[in-house]
Write a protein that holds these residues in place. Structure first.
Motif, PDB file in Angstrom:
ATOM      1  N   VAL A 135       0.875  -1.068  -0.251  1.00  0.00           N
ATOM      2  CA  VAL A 135       0.011  -0.326  -0.053  1.00  0.00           C
ATOM      3  C   VAL A 135       0.652   1.322  -0.412  1.00  0.00           C
ATOM      4  N   ASP A 136       1.830   1.254   0.441  1.00  0.00           N
ATOM      5  CA  ASP A 136       2.999   2.373   0.233  1.00  0.00           C
ATOM      6  C   ASP A 136       3.535   2.407  -0.177  1.00  0.00           C
ATOM      7  N   TYR A 137       3.637   1.173  -1.212  1.00  0.00           N
ATOM      8  CA  TYR A 137       5.120   0.983  -2.347  1.00  0.00           C
ATOM      9  C   TYR A 137       5.250   1.971  -3.053  1.00  0.00           C
ATOM     10  N   LEU A 138       6.632   2.614  -3.742  1.00  0.00           N
ATOM     11  CA  LEU A 138       6.674   3.669  -4.994  1.00  0.00           C
ATOM     12  C   LEU A 138       7.902   2.868  -6.076  1.00  0.00           C
ATOM     13  N   PHE A 139       7.947   3.273  -6.769  1.00  0.00           N
ATOM     14  CA  PHE A 139       8.965   2.109  -7.649  1.00  0.00           C
ATOM     15  C   PHE A 139       9.914   3.171  -8.687  1.00  0.00           C
ATOM     16  N   LEU A 140      11.167   3.693  -8.405  1.00  0.00           N
ATOM     17  CA  LEU A 140      11.617   4.512  -9.351  1.00  0.00           C
ATOM     18  C   LEU A 140      13.099   3.801  -9.874  1.00  0.00           C
ATOM     19  N   PRO A 141      12.639   3.864 -11.216  1.00  0.00           N
ATOM     20  CA  PRO A 141      13.466   3.581 -11.961  1.00  0.00           C
ATOM     21  C   PRO A 141      14.236   4.402 -12.424  1.00  0.00           C
ATOM     22  N   PHE A 142      15.614   4.116 -13.105  1.00  0.00           N
ATOM     23  CA  PHE A 142      16.383   5.737 -13.988  1.00  0.00           C
ATOM     24  C   PHE A 142      17.402   5.337 -14.839  1.00  0.00           C
ATOM     25  N   LEU A 143      18.144   6.050 -15.686  1.00  0.00           N
ATOM     26  CA  LEU A 143      18.891   6.166 -16.259  1.00  0.00           C
ATOM     27  C   LEU A 143      20.226   6.479 -16.413  1.00  0.00           C
ATOM     28  N   ASP A 144      21.152   6.636 -15.812  1.00  0.00           N
ATOM     29  CA  ASP A 144      22.606   6.948 -16.013  1.00  0.00           C
ATOM     30  C   ASP A 144      23.499   7.105 -17.316  1.00  0.00           C
ATOM     31  N   GLU A 145      24.419   7.985 -16.691  1.00  0.00           N
ATOM     32  CA  GLU A 145      25.350   8.055 -17.590  1.00  0.00           C
ATOM     33  C   GLU A 145      26.762   6.683 -17.554  1.00  0.00           C
ATOM     34  N   THR A 146      26.504   5.892 -16.464  1.00  0.00           N
ATOM     35  CA  THR A 146      27.505   4.678 -16.730  1.00  0.00           C
ATOM     36  C   THR A 146      26.456   3.541 -17.466  1.00  0.00           C
ATOM     37  N   ASN A 147      24.857   3.497 -18.316  1.00  0.00           N
ATOM     38  CA  ASN A 147      24.607   2.384 -18.169  1.00  0.00           C
ATOM     39  C   ASN A 147      24.982   2.325 -19.388  1.00  0.00           C
ATOM     40  N   GLY A 148      25.583   0.896 -19.403  1.00  0.00           N
ATOM     41  CA  GLY A 148      26.551   0.499 -20.860  1.00  0.00           C
ATOM     42  C   GLY A 148      27.729  -0.180 -20.713  1.00  0.00           C
ATOM     43  N   GLU A 149      28.320   1.002 -19.747  1.00  0.00           N
ATOM     44  CA  GLU A 149      30.168   0.085 -19.464  1.00  0.00           C
ATOM     45  C   GLU A 149      29.766  -0.605 -18.287  1.00  0.00           C
ATOM     46  N   GLU A 150      29.563   0.887 -17.233  1.00  0.00           N
ATOM     47  CA  GLU A 150      30.159   0.252 -15.831  1.00  0.00           C
ATOM     48  C   GLU A 150      28.128  -0.644 -15.096  1.00  0.00           C
ATOM     49  N   THR A 151      27.412  -0.195 -16.058  1.00  0.00           N
ATOM     50  CA  THR A 151      26.244  -0.739 -15.265  1.00  0.00           C
ATOM     51  C   THR A 151      24.898  -1.665 -16.857  1.00  0.00           C
ATOM     52  N   GLY A 154      19.850  -1.367 -19.450  1.00  0.00           N
ATOM     53  CA  GLY A 154      18.694  -0.737 -19.749  1.00  0.00           C
ATOM     54  C   GLY A 154      18.196   0.667 -18.350  1.00  0.00           C
ATOM     55  N   GLY A 155      19.638   0.171 -17.702  1.00  0.00           N
ATOM     56  CA  GLY A 155      19.214   1.616 -16.462  1.00  0.00           C
ATOM     57  C   GLY A 155      18.622   0.582 -14.716  1.00  0.00           C
ATOM     58  N   ARG A 156      18.453   0.782 -13.899  1.00  0.00           N
ATOM     59  CA  ARG A 156      17.887   0.886 -12.323  1.00  0.00           C
ATOM     60  C   ARG A 156      17.279   0.382 -11.550  1.00  0.00           C
ATOM     61  N   TYR A 157      16.545   0.178 -10.793  1.00  0.00           N
ATOM     62  CA  TYR A 157      15.819   0.672 -10.128  1.00  0.00           C
ATOM     63  C   TYR A 157      16.108   0.492  -8.811  1.00  0.00           C
ATOM     64  N   ILE A 158      14.974   1.285  -7.825  1.00  0.00           N
ATOM     65  CA  ILE A 158      14.641   1.394  -6.555  1.00  0.00           C
ATOM     66  C   ILE A 158      13.284   1.566  -5.835  1.00  0.00           C
ATOM     67  N   ASP A 159      13.815   0.806  -4.944  1.00  0.00           N
ATOM     68  CA  ASP A 159      12.341   0.987  -4.039  1.00  0.00           C
ATOM     69  C   ASP A 159      12.037   1.781  -2.855  1.00  0.00           C
ATOM     70  N   LEU A 160      11.297   2.460  -2.942  1.00  0.00           N
ATOM     71  CA  LEU A 160      10.926   3.547  -2.548  1.00  0.00           C
ATOM     72  C   LEU A 160       9.277   3.409  -1.236  1.00  0.00           C
ATOM     73  N   SER A 161       9.232   4.145  -0.281  1.00  0.00           N
ATOM     74  CA  SER A 161       7.785   4.175   0.335  1.00  0.00           C
ATOM     75  C   SER A 161       7.982   5.689   0.627  1.00  0.00           C
ATOM     76  N   ILE A 162       6.339   5.629   0.493  1.00  0.00           N
ATOM     77  CA  ILE A 162       5.424   6.402   0.429  1.00  0.00           C
ATOM     78  C   ILE A 162       5.942   7.238   1.947  1.00  0.00           C
ATOM     79  N   PRO A 163       6.428   8.184   1.902  1.00  0.00           N
ATOM     80  CA  PRO A 163       7.093   8.938   3.249  1.00  0.00           C
ATOM     81  C   PRO A 163       5.662  10.075   3.363  1.00  0.00           C
ATOM     82  N   GLU A 164       5.561  10.470   4.448  1.00  0.00           N
ATOM     83  CA  GLU A 164       4.476  11.121   5.331  1.00  0.00           C
ATOM     84  C   GLU A 164       4.786  12.464   5.305  1.00  0.00           C
TER      85      GLU A 164
END
Length: 211
Positions: A135-151, A154-164
């Motif tokens: 119920v409080d789950y949020l999804f943060l996908p992102f791309l950055d300048e390391t993609n295709g080299e060090e990472t 297709g990018g990476r994900y971070i799991d978050l929760s709804i802040p107060e």
């Protein structure tokens, strides 16, 4: 990775498994942050060793020793201004297969990283929002300048929760790869182009080497 569990439950195809959220805080010591990052890494490695939760094909899992991470770096733990978007229109997020994931932009995170101001859209899954566990789950996908080299390209994900309040902690040390980085049988959301960070995020999980 809680976002991945949705697809395991619905399709027996997923991009992740359960991990701790990084809840909002502004007063955690540096040593505490590093310990939390190390714990995240250990839990992720353990899930990859477990045949019941690992995305790795057997030929890779049997010799698996651990994922490659960037060294914990607390400069990649940012407190972002979080602007909610209650009037956002739901949309279908494309994936690596024909499946689409119903999402809504829950809010936009504004923060400074590597000396530059950035913003990222943070999403809420319409398939998950009515389930008590998510119920409080949020999804943060992102791309950055390391993609295709060090990472992963297709990018990476971070799991978050709804802040107060009106801020949210984003710990890029907890960025993880979609399961598609390890096994093509999985269906994973594609990172929207508006979530491209024009900087190098040298934190979190590195690219998976299959040799």
């Amino acid at each position: 990775m809680r976002y991945g569990l949705l697809f395991m439950l619905l399709l027996a195809i997923s991009c992740g498994q359960g991990k701790k959220y990084h809840d909002e805080t502004t007063s955690v010591s540096t040593s505490g942050l590093v310990a939390d990052i190390v714990e995240f890494q250990e839990e992720l490695n353990e899930s990859f060793r477990d045949p019941d939760t690992s995305p790795l094909p057997d030929k890779y899992r049997k010799d698996f020793e651990g994922l490659e991470f960037f060294e914990p770096d607390t400069t990649y733990v940012v407190v972002a201004q979080f602007v909610r978007t209650p009037d956002a229109i739901p949309f279908m997020m494309p994936t690596t297969t024909e499946r689409e994931s119903p999402e809504i932009v829950y809010g936009i995170a504004h923060f400074t990283l590597n000396g530059t101001e950035h913003q990222l859209e943070v999403y809420q899954s319409l398939d998950l929002m009515d389930q008590e566990e998510y119920v409080d789950y949020l999804f943060l996908p992102f791309l950055d300048e390391t993609n295709g080299e060090e990472t992963y390209g297709g990018g990476r994900y971070i799991d978050l929760s709804i802040p107060e309040g009106d801020s949210i902690v984003i710990d890029f040390n907890k960025a993880y790869n979609p399961y598609c980085a390890y096994n093509k049988k999985y269906s994973c959301p594609l990172v929207p182009r508006q979530n491209y960070l024009r900087t190098r995020v040298r934190a979190g999980v590195k690219n998976f080497k299959k040799d």
